[in-house]
Design an enzyme around this catalytic site. Structure first.
Site, PDB file in Angstrom:
ATOM      1  N   HIS A 118      -2.589 -18.602   1.928  1.00  0.00           N
ATOM      2  CA  HIS A 118      -3.123 -17.308   2.351  1.00  0.00           C
ATOM      3  C   HIS A 118      -3.549 -16.429   1.180  1.00  0.00           C
ATOM      4  O   HIS A 118      -4.519 -15.676   1.276  1.00  0.00           O
ATOM      5  CB  HIS A 118      -2.092 -16.550   3.193  1.00  0.00           C
ATOM      6  CG  HIS A 118      -2.590 -15.217   3.623  1.00  0.00           C
ATOM      7  ND1 HIS A 118      -2.286 -14.049   2.956  1.00  0.00           N
ATOM      8  CD2 HIS A 118      -3.415 -14.859   4.637  1.00  0.00           C
ATOM      9  CE1 HIS A 118      -2.894 -13.031   3.543  1.00  0.00           C
ATOM     10  NE2 HIS A 118      -3.574 -13.493   4.564  1.00  0.00           N
ATOM     11  N   HIS A 137      -2.225 -19.159  13.794  1.00  0.00           N
ATOM     12  CA  HIS A 137      -2.413 -18.390  12.566  1.00  0.00           C
ATOM     13  C   HIS A 137      -1.508 -18.937  11.461  1.00  0.00           C
ATOM     14  O   HIS A 137      -0.294 -18.814  11.523  1.00  0.00           O
ATOM     15  CB  HIS A 137      -2.062 -16.938  12.868  1.00  0.00           C
ATOM     16  CG  HIS A 137      -2.247 -16.004  11.721  1.00  0.00           C
ATOM     17  ND1 HIS A 137      -1.206 -15.381  11.081  1.00  0.00           N
ATOM     18  CD2 HIS A 137      -3.382 -15.573  11.103  1.00  0.00           C
ATOM     19  CE1 HIS A 137      -1.682 -14.595  10.136  1.00  0.00           C
ATOM     20  NE2 HIS A 137      -2.999 -14.704  10.126  1.00  0.00           N
TER      21      HIS A 137
HETATM   22  O1  G3P Z   1      -8.098 -14.677   9.459  1.00  0.00           O
HETATM   23  C1  G3P Z   1      -7.522 -13.944  10.487  1.00  0.00           C
HETATM   24  C2  G3P Z   1      -6.370 -13.274   9.884  1.00  0.00           C
HETATM   25  O2  G3P Z   1      -5.603 -14.275   9.288  1.00  0.00           O
HETATM   26  C3  G3P Z   1      -6.853 -12.291   8.885  1.00  0.00           C
HETATM   27  O3  G3P Z   1      -5.860 -11.815   8.183  1.00  0.00           O
HETATM   28  O4  G3P Z   1      -4.856 -11.645   6.020  1.00  0.00           O
HETATM   29  O5  G3P Z   1      -3.779 -13.042   7.764  1.00  0.00           O
HETATM   30  O6  G3P Z   1      -5.856 -13.836   6.626  1.00  0.00           O
HETATM   31  P1  G3P Z   1      -5.062 -12.639   7.101  1.00  0.00           P
HETATM   32 CA    CA Z   2      -6.709 -15.788   7.722  1.00  0.00          CA
END
Ligand code: G3P
Ligand code: CA
Length: 314
Positions: A50, A8
């Site tokens: 992000h 992530h």
């Molecule tokens: O894309 C999966 C997760 O990353 C969703 O939340 O806000 O961290 O992009 P975010």
């Molecule tokens: Ca994401």
């Protein structure tokens, strides 16, 4: 089959999120997929970030003090790539400038910069072409409706770039993800994209825009989603409940309902330093999520910790 491990924002528990060092580290750790959140610049270049804002992870306010909008935020869309590339990236901070995850990497060195989606796909191609192990990509189109209002069809730019690097069909090592349900349907049915698609599911009170996430979590909603996507990316906290009396955890049935209609389930976000309700140990969270909920994959800031756990139980 063991769940796939999605880094992530890279190995973001160890190095500043979405930087190339964080991606290279995640690859070295053996993550199955590297995630890219994607935003468009003023000159219509795609960068891996992000937020649609720059201020939580870069020194933009110091470098360009007069370029904030009236809400005080610095928008990626107001800067050309060359300007953004000159910024230094640091660990995520909150609105008061305090680190969101205080135990993480401390400095904002020269090594940490914003890069383009192209540069990241080149890195992936370079890493995987040298006879080393494979890795997939997991791009997310950020706020397509907002980008459209800003005069750019970010989805078309993303699909064009992915295609240029060979990510075109269902067998490509890629999942394309988005929170915007209408855009996901457009990607599949109007634009004819054959990549594996994931519908992200958040909370209806997370944004002022109308969303229908509650409906998506129902059997009817999931059946509808299954006509367009291969999987769902729900918020981890929606997968289980914790009983007040004894702290025991129980599935909400969302994973089971998704599996019934053939959807893979890849929830976000597994953080060893920010555990969800009902858990005070990361391995315990993994044991429950993998052993009892039977996830197909998971987004984690700590791919090393998840892979270590999976090796231990294999
Ligand atoms: O894309 C999966 C997760 O990353 C969703 O939340 O806000 O961290 O992009 P975010
Ligand atoms: Ca994401």
């Amino acid at each position: 089959m063991r769940p796939v491990v999605i880094a992530h924002r890279g190995a973001s528990g160890h190095l500043p999120e979405h930087t190339l060092p964080a991606k290279a580290l995640a690859y070295a750790m053996g993550a199955d997929y590297l995630e890219q959140d994607i935003v468009a610049t003023r000159d219509d270049r795609l960068v891996v970030l992000h937020d649609i804002h720059l201020d939580r992870v870069t020194d933009v306010a110091t470098c360009f003090p007069n370029r904030a909008r009236s809400d005080g935020r610095f928008y990626v869309r107001d800067f050309d790539l060359a300007e953004i590339a000159a910024l230094k990236v640091h660990e995520r901070t909150d609105e008061h400038g305090k680190p969101v995850y205080p135990g993480r990497f401390p400095s904002a060195g020269e090594a940490f910069r914003v890069h383009t989606l192209e540069r990241e796909l080149e890195l992936v191609a370079e890493l995987t072409s040298k006879g080393a192990w494979p890795v997939g990509i997991y791009p997310e189109i950020k706020d397509p409706a907002w980008h459209r209002e800003e005069g750019v069809d970010i989805t078309l730019l993303v699909l064009e770039t992915l295609g240029k690097y060979g990510y075109k069909d269902h067998n490509a090592p890629a999942y394309l993800q988005c929170f915007d349900e209408r855009e996901v349907r457009r990607i599949r049915h109007q634009l004819g994209c054959e990549l594996k698609l994931v519908q992200l599911i958040g909370e209806d009170d997370w944004t002022p825009e109308p969303t229908n996430f509650a409906e998506m979590r129902t059997a009817r909603g999931l059946t509808k989603l299954a006509r367009s996507v291969d999987g769902i990316g729900p918020w981890l906290n929606r997968l289980y409940t914790v009983r007040k009396k004894d702290g025991s955890r129980k599935s909400t049935g969302l994973v089971e309902r998704a599996h019934e209609v053939g959807l893979a389930v890849h929830p976000y976000t597994f953080r060893a330093d920010a555990l969800p309700p009902g858990f005070d140990d990361f391995d315990e969270l993994l044991a429950f999520s993998i052993g009892e909920l039977a996830l197909d994959g998971l987004f984690t800031d700590f791919p090393d910790r998840v892979l270590r756990y999976l090796r231990r139980i294999s």
